[in-house]
Design a protein around this motif. Structure first.
Motif, PDB file in Angstrom:
ATOM      1  N   LEU A  20       0.829  -1.207   0.000  1.00 12.14           N
ATOM      2  CA  LEU A  20       0.000   0.000   0.000  1.00 12.14           C
ATOM      3  C   LEU A  20       0.863   1.257   0.000  1.00 12.14           C
ATOM      4  N   LYS A  23       2.350   2.063  -3.314  1.00 10.26           N
ATOM      5  CA  LYS A  23       1.419   2.569  -4.322  1.00 10.26           C
ATOM      6  C   LYS A  23       0.911   3.968  -3.993  1.00 10.26           C
ATOM      7  N   HIS A  24       0.610   4.199  -2.724  1.00  8.98           N
ATOM      8  CA  HIS A  24      -0.093   5.430  -2.383  1.00  8.98           C
ATOM      9  C   HIS A  24       0.663   6.341  -1.428  1.00  8.98           C
ATOM     10  N   ARG A  27       0.663   8.996   3.712  1.00  8.32           N
ATOM     11  CA  ARG A  27      -0.482   9.735   4.225  1.00  8.32           C
ATOM     12  C   ARG A  27      -1.804   9.198   3.706  1.00  8.32           C
ATOM     13  N   ARG A  28      -1.809   8.596   2.524  1.00  2.00           N
ATOM     14  CA  ARG A  28      -3.075   8.133   1.954  1.00  2.00           C
ATOM     15  C   ARG A  28      -3.502   6.778   2.505  1.00  2.00           C
ATOM     16  N   GLU A  33      -6.937   0.471   7.277  1.00  2.00           N
ATOM     17  CA  GLU A  33      -6.880  -0.120   5.944  1.00  2.00           C
ATOM     18  C   GLU A  33      -5.844  -1.242   5.906  1.00  2.00           C
ATOM     19  N   GLU A 103       6.193   7.666  -4.294  1.00  2.00           N
ATOM     20  CA  GLU A 103       5.068   8.082  -3.459  1.00  2.00           C
ATOM     21  C   GLU A 103       5.431   7.976  -1.974  1.00  2.00           C
ATOM     22  N   ARG A 171      11.592   0.334 -25.920  1.00  2.00           N
ATOM     23  CA  ARG A 171      10.962   0.086 -27.213  1.00  2.00           C
ATOM     24  C   ARG A 171      12.049  -0.261 -28.236  1.00  2.00           C
ATOM     25  N   GLY A 174      13.139  -3.979 -27.295  1.00  2.00           N
ATOM     26  CA  GLY A 174      12.155  -5.053 -27.149  1.00  2.00           C
ATOM     27  C   GLY A 174      11.929  -5.424 -25.715  1.00  2.00           C
ATOM     28  N   THR A 175      12.871  -6.090 -25.118  1.00  2.00           N
ATOM     29  CA  THR A 175      12.698  -6.503 -23.726  1.00  2.00           C
ATOM     30  C   THR A 175      13.663  -5.747 -22.822  1.00  2.00           C
TER      31      THR A 175
ATOM     32  N   HIS B  24      -4.918   7.315  -7.606  1.00  5.40           N
ATOM     33  CA  HIS B  24      -5.227   6.980  -6.214  1.00  5.40           C
ATOM     34  C   HIS B  24      -6.692   6.732  -5.937  1.00  5.40           C
ATOM     35  N   ARG B  28      -8.938   8.770  -1.702  1.00  2.00           N
ATOM     36  CA  ARG B  28      -7.606   9.167  -1.229  1.00  2.00           C
ATOM     37  C   ARG B  28      -7.212  10.576  -1.659  1.00  2.00           C
ATOM     38  N   GLY B 174       7.966  -8.103 -28.666  1.00  4.68           N
ATOM     39  CA  GLY B 174       8.871  -6.969 -28.580  1.00  4.68           C
ATOM     40  C   GLY B 174       8.150  -5.690 -28.273  1.00  4.68           C
TER      41      GLY B 174
END
Lengths: 207, 207
Positions: A20, A23-24, A27-28, A33, A103, A171, A174-175, B24, B28, B174
């Motif tokens: 969490l 990702k956020h 504070r969020r 949660e 974040e 790009r 490719g990988t 978010h 959030r 690719g």
DNA sequence: ATAAATTATACGTTATTTGTTTTATATTAC
DNA sequence: GTAATATAAAACAAATAACGTATAATTTAT
């Protein structure tokens, strides 16, 4: 008493909050949660952590330590030639093992009242120092050019790691793996010892 | 009075909130945060929007409308053969123009008290209907097999669009573009009219 | 210079989050 | 089985944060 770091609930809280937070940010995300997502009651949470800040510090520390550990493993392996070391380090970064989410860090820095910014600086400096030590160690064994400043090396690794996750470059190749290999080759031949071994050659015969 | 949709502050609020909502979700993100990021005062915000929910509805509506608009452009262009239509539609999806963020939708659905779930359903149904109409229109002109159910077509587009963003498939080809082209070819020859034209051939000579 | 629009600030009101406590329910060790 | 322990679930007061409004100060356009 199962206060230990091995307690499944303790680990669950860490894993969930990491996800969490990553990702956020800090504070969020609320304690409730985290508990809900981790399938753990608030009582249990507060048994392990006094508050969200301390939890965040723990998460951060674990992440940094794991990064250093990985870095050290790569650095200190006698059987890995320089080129492969570079590749491995870039893979490490690109896999996010060592990446602290933006974040997450933002919230660390932008809340002065929590006193986290200073704490993070300290931790980072420590990690930086450790990695510099590892690099110097490798230098002294002749695995890297002796006149290369360790700080410069780490800076370059960081920059190139950023390039590796650049979509445009990706790009082109490719990988991600291919991009990493290409960049590693490019970088390595500028940093190997003057008498440098060729890529792929083992370097255990130095001693 | 610059209450119009062209007001730069109005547009700034929309752009900023879209970015934050996308990342978010609704709950959030705070109004003050949007104002701060958009460089706009709270007063100005409340001049344009009565509250966060209404703002979210506006953001959502604009996004859906833009999707339909794009879809229609692709569908109704006489000079685009079926194969290219497929490719364009998949690019549309993969570019995210039509993708509503998961975080965003979650908050729409998981707060029944806001009455947003019903509202979203309605909007989606409308968009779905419009696109079905466009497809039927294209069918009637012979651009697609007449016995293909429009609903099935849209479902397939959605599914294949998901495949296009699948990392494993991507690794195989690719670039996303290549994967899209390959899938489009595969899909198109199963849906073209029995007397179907070949890929690349213009289809304006139907009438 | 004037009018309109916008910001900045303060503010009362809700709503949310926090951290504690209590009670009930499992788990575990013996 | 029983006692001890750990956990969950819910209720709770206190702190914090978010909301929406009002007002004065500032900027912008004309």
């Amino acid at each position: 008493m199962s206060e230990g770091k091995t307690n499944p609930r303790y680990r669950q809280i860490l894993a969930t909050s990491r996800r969490l937070f990553w990702k956020h940010g800090l504070r969020r995300v609320t304690v409730e949660e985290i508990c809900r997502e981790a399938g753990v009651s608030k009582m249990t949470f507060y048994k392990f952590f006094p508050n969200k800040i301390e939890l965040a510090k723990t998460v951060y520390t674990i992440e940094v330590d794991r990064g250093i550990e990985k870095f050290r493993e790569i650095m200190s392996n006698n059987d890995t030639p320089a080129l492969e070391k570079m590749e491995q380090m870039m893979l490490l970064k690109s896999e996010g093992t060592m990446n602290i989410s933006r974040e997450f860090l933002n919230d660390f820095y932008s809340n002065p009242e929590l006193g986290l910014s200073g704490w993070v600086e300290k931790k980072s400096r420590q990690a930086w120092q450790e990695m510099i030590g590892d690099f110097q160690n490798a230098q002294s064994k002749g695995w890297f050019r002796a006149d290369f400043k360790p700080e410069g090396f780490l800076y370059m690794v960081k920059k190139i790691s950023e390039m590796v996750t650049d979509e445009n470059l990706l790009r082109l190749y490719g990988t991600p793996q291919e991009a990493i290999m290409e960049l590693s080759r490019f970088f390595t031949f500028g940093i190997m010892p003057r008498s440098g071994k060729l890529a792929g050659e083992k370097s255990r015969d130095i001693t």
